[in-house]
Design a protein around this motif. Structure first.
Motif, mmCIF file in Angstrom:
data_model
loop_
_atom_site.group_PDB
_atom_site.id
_atom_site.type_symbol
_atom_site.label_atom_id
_atom_site.label_comp_id
_atom_site.label_asym_id
_atom_site.label_seq_id
_atom_site.Cartn_x
_atom_site.Cartn_y
_atom_site.Cartn_z
ATOM 1 N N LEU A 1 6.564 5.295 -47.285
ATOM 2 C CA LEU A 1 7.616 5.371 -48.288
ATOM 3 C C LEU A 1 8.904 4.737 -47.780
ATOM 4 O O LEU A 1 9.596 4.002 -48.521
ATOM 5 C CB LEU A 1 7.849 6.835 -48.672
ATOM 6 C CG LEU A 1 8.942 7.105 -49.706
ATOM 7 C CD1 LEU A 1 8.604 6.417 -51.032
ATOM 8 C CD2 LEU A 1 9.126 8.601 -49.911
ATOM 9 N N TYR B 1 8.470 1.040 -47.808
ATOM 10 C CA TYR B 1 8.509 0.547 -49.187
ATOM 11 C C TYR B 1 9.947 0.478 -49.687
ATOM 12 O O TYR B 1 10.359 -0.517 -50.322
ATOM 13 C CB TYR B 1 7.669 1.471 -50.065
ATOM 14 C CG TYR B 1 7.487 0.974 -51.473
ATOM 15 C CD1 TYR B 1 6.445 0.119 -51.804
ATOM 16 C CD2 TYR B 1 8.367 1.354 -52.490
ATOM 17 C CE1 TYR B 1 6.277 -0.340 -53.095
ATOM 18 C CE2 TYR B 1 8.210 0.904 -53.786
ATOM 19 C CZ TYR B 1 7.162 0.058 -54.084
ATOM 20 O OH TYR B 1 7.008 -0.399 -55.371
ATOM 21 N N ASP C 1 7.592 2.723 -59.544
ATOM 22 C CA ASP C 1 7.356 3.039 -58.123
ATOM 23 C C ASP C 1 6.928 4.495 -57.944
ATOM 24 O O ASP C 1 6.131 4.806 -57.061
ATOM 25 C CB ASP C 1 8.626 2.772 -57.314
ATOM 26 C CG ASP C 1 9.082 1.335 -57.452
ATOM 27 O OD1 ASP C 1 8.481 0.466 -56.812
ATOM 28 O OD2 ASP C 1 10.021 1.097 -58.229
ATOM 29 N N LYS C 2 7.472 5.398 -58.775
ATOM 30 C CA LYS C 2 7.072 6.796 -58.684
ATOM 31 C C LYS C 2 5.580 6.965 -58.966
ATOM 32 O O LYS C 2 4.891 7.740 -58.303
ATOM 33 C CB LYS C 2 7.891 7.643 -59.647
ATOM 34 C CG LYS C 2 9.350 7.797 -59.250
ATOM 35 C CD LYS C 2 10.095 8.656 -60.263
ATOM 36 C CE LYS C 2 11.562 8.819 -59.851
ATOM 37 N NZ LYS C 2 12.324 9.633 -60.836
ATOM 38 N N TRP D 1 3.817 5.868 -55.907
ATOM 39 C CA TRP D 1 3.895 6.883 -54.844
ATOM 40 C C TRP D 1 2.946 8.053 -55.123
ATOM 41 O O TRP D 1 2.356 8.604 -54.206
ATOM 42 C CB TRP D 1 5.335 7.398 -54.713
ATOM 43 C CG TRP D 1 6.324 6.345 -54.322
ATOM 44 C CD1 TRP D 1 6.061 5.164 -53.699
ATOM 45 C CD2 TRP D 1 7.720 6.356 -54.585
ATOM 46 N NE1 TRP D 1 7.205 4.429 -53.539
ATOM 47 C CE2 TRP D 1 8.252 5.140 -54.065
ATOM 48 C CE3 TRP D 1 8.595 7.252 -55.191
ATOM 49 C CZ2 TRP D 1 9.602 4.830 -54.131
ATOM 50 C CZ3 TRP D 1 9.942 6.957 -55.256
ATOM 51 C CH2 TRP D 1 10.443 5.757 -54.741
#
Length: 458
Positions: free
Chosen positions: A40, A43, A146-147, A150
């Motif tokens: 993370l 990223y 992006d969430k 993830w």
């Protein structure tokens, strides 16, 4: 300080397996969270580099002479379709002080800091540059897509961790089973030895390991135990055999003496005392010989017999004795079929009924005898309403020569072997003989025997 895990089962294998699983789960969770946070962070660094590079390029064009009204100020820097957007503030007032891309959020606060910086706001990641007095260049992007990435990444880590945990737990179970196999062999051997198979020994392949040395010590102990028990059994049988002849002689002389017509009262009393002692000794010898045969493993061939019929015969034969002692025998006999020796089972029921009759001490009472079948067991129960037995005697009740009331037992000519013989017979039939009693509440003896397989399966 001793830690106890009350929720963990008593099995050593399960304790090791559960603790191993917990430690492995904590380790995998720590590794998974660390790896996820590292990815993370990497990223987000890429996101920051992307938006800062776009802001830097736009600021370069402004420094090169482009104005806010230039429609191509972000051409080639920010794609027309994408997650990036930009906002430019030129001065604190006046026309054209702010320009933004079409996909930029409506309300973006003007940065108040100098130079450049990063910020996260309501699902957006933004970078800004303070390139000149009053001029701010801000580039950002939405993090909604992006969430979702993830979340998929976290689920992938969780799935991989679960698969690794399952695989390691399965391998650990196999290894633990192999490591604890000698302990299971020791337990099985100890149980068989406790059930009378003194010839049982533990086999092991790893004689040099700690468990292998323990097995060797236990096998040596079992060998000595078997030898000692064999010597004891042989001595008991030999002594009983040697005593039978002198006891028979004493009993014969006592009977011959009592047959004389001109005996004085004192002489007759003496002969009667000798006769009673000789008869009691004969019963004791017969009991010892029977126990020696059971200890040696001598068993008669089993045959199909009906426990209810054996109990009925016992009731018929013992009713006169019960009537003499003011005891009423009550039977509730349901069919109960077993495989065993009918003479030995008759002896067990006789012993239990005889004890129940004599426990009343001549006072009026009742003795209940019942037989029935429950599942794969045939049950014979003898219950009395006598004085009961105190709790400190229950654990020793089936020991040889143990008597609850020694004074009364000697008066009645009892030697304390009846229950020991009964238990040996029941154990030889692969059954269980148990007792429940309390002072003032009577006693209940329960004999449970396995039913024949063909009958129990019906």
């Amino acid at each position: 300080m001793t830690l106890r895990f009350s929720a963990i089962p008593d099995s050593l294998r399960w304790r090791v397996q559960i603790l191993h699983g917990l430690l492995l789960a904590v380790l995998l969770l720590a590794l998974g969270v660390t790896a996820f946070l590292v990815m993370l962070d990497r990223y987000m660094r890429d996101v920051d580099n992307e938006i800062y590079r776009a802001a830097f390029l736009i600021d370069g064009r402004l420094r090169g002479g482009s104005s806010l009204n230039d429609q191509n100020i972000a051409e080639g820097i920010i794609p027309s379709r994408g997650a990036l957007y930009y906002v430019i503030w030129e001065s604190a007032g006046g026309a054209g002080e702010r320009t933004a891309s079409a996909n930029a959020p409506r309300e973006i606060p003007r940065p108040e800091q100098q130079y450049e910086g990063f910020g996260t706001r309501e699902g957006y990641r933004e970078a800004f540059i303070n390139s000149a007095p009053g001029r701010y260049v801000l580039v950002g992007r939405s993090l909604e897509a992006d969430k979702a990435y993830w979340l998929r990444l976290a689920l992938a880590f969780a799935a991989i961790g679960l698969l690794l945990w399952s695989a390691v737990m399965l391998a650990g179970r196999v290894l633990i089973d192999r490591a604890l196999r000698p302990l299971r062999d020791i337990t099985e051997a100890a149980e068989q030895i406790a059930n009378g198979d003194l010839s049982r020994r533990i086999q092991t392949r790893d004689a040099q390991t700690e468990l292998g040395r323990l097995v060797a010590v236990l096998n040596t102990t079992f060998t000595r135990l078997e030898a000692a028990f064999t010597r004891q059994t042989r001595f008991t049988a030999d002594a009983a055999h040697e005593l039978r002849t002198p006891v028979a002689i004493v009993l014969a002389h006592a009977q011959n003496g009592l047959a004389a017509a001109d005996l004085a009262v004192e002489e007759r009393a003496a002969f009667e005392a000798c006769q009673r002692a000789a008869r009691r000794m004969r019963r004791l010898i017969e009991g010892l010989l029977q126990l020696a045969r059971f200890d040696h493993g001598d068993e008669a061939a089993p045959q199909q017999c009906h426990l209810d019929q054996i109990a009925e015969e016992a009731l018929v034969q013992l009713r006169p004795l019960a009537a003499e002692r003011n005891v009423t025998l009550i039977g509730s006999l349901m069919p109960a079929q077993v495989s065993g020796n009918p003479d030995q089972l008759t002896q067990v029921i006789f012993n239990l009924l005889d004890n129940a009759i004599h426990c009343h001490g001549g006072s009026p009472g009742r003795v209940f005898l019942s037989t029935r079948e429950e599942g794969e067991e045939a049950i014979c129960e003898v219950r009395d309403d006598g004085p009961g037995i105190a709790g400190e005697h229950l654990d020793r009740l089936f020991e040889r020569f143990y008597q609850v009331d020694k004074a009364r037992s000697h008066t009645l000519g009892r030697c304390g072997l009846g229950l020991a013989i009964s238990q040996a017979i029941v154990q030889a039939h692969r059954g269980v003989l148990s007792v429940e009693s309390a002072p003032g509440q009577g006693s209940t003896f329960v004999m449970r025997l396995p039913r024949p397989a063909s009958k129990a399966s019906r």
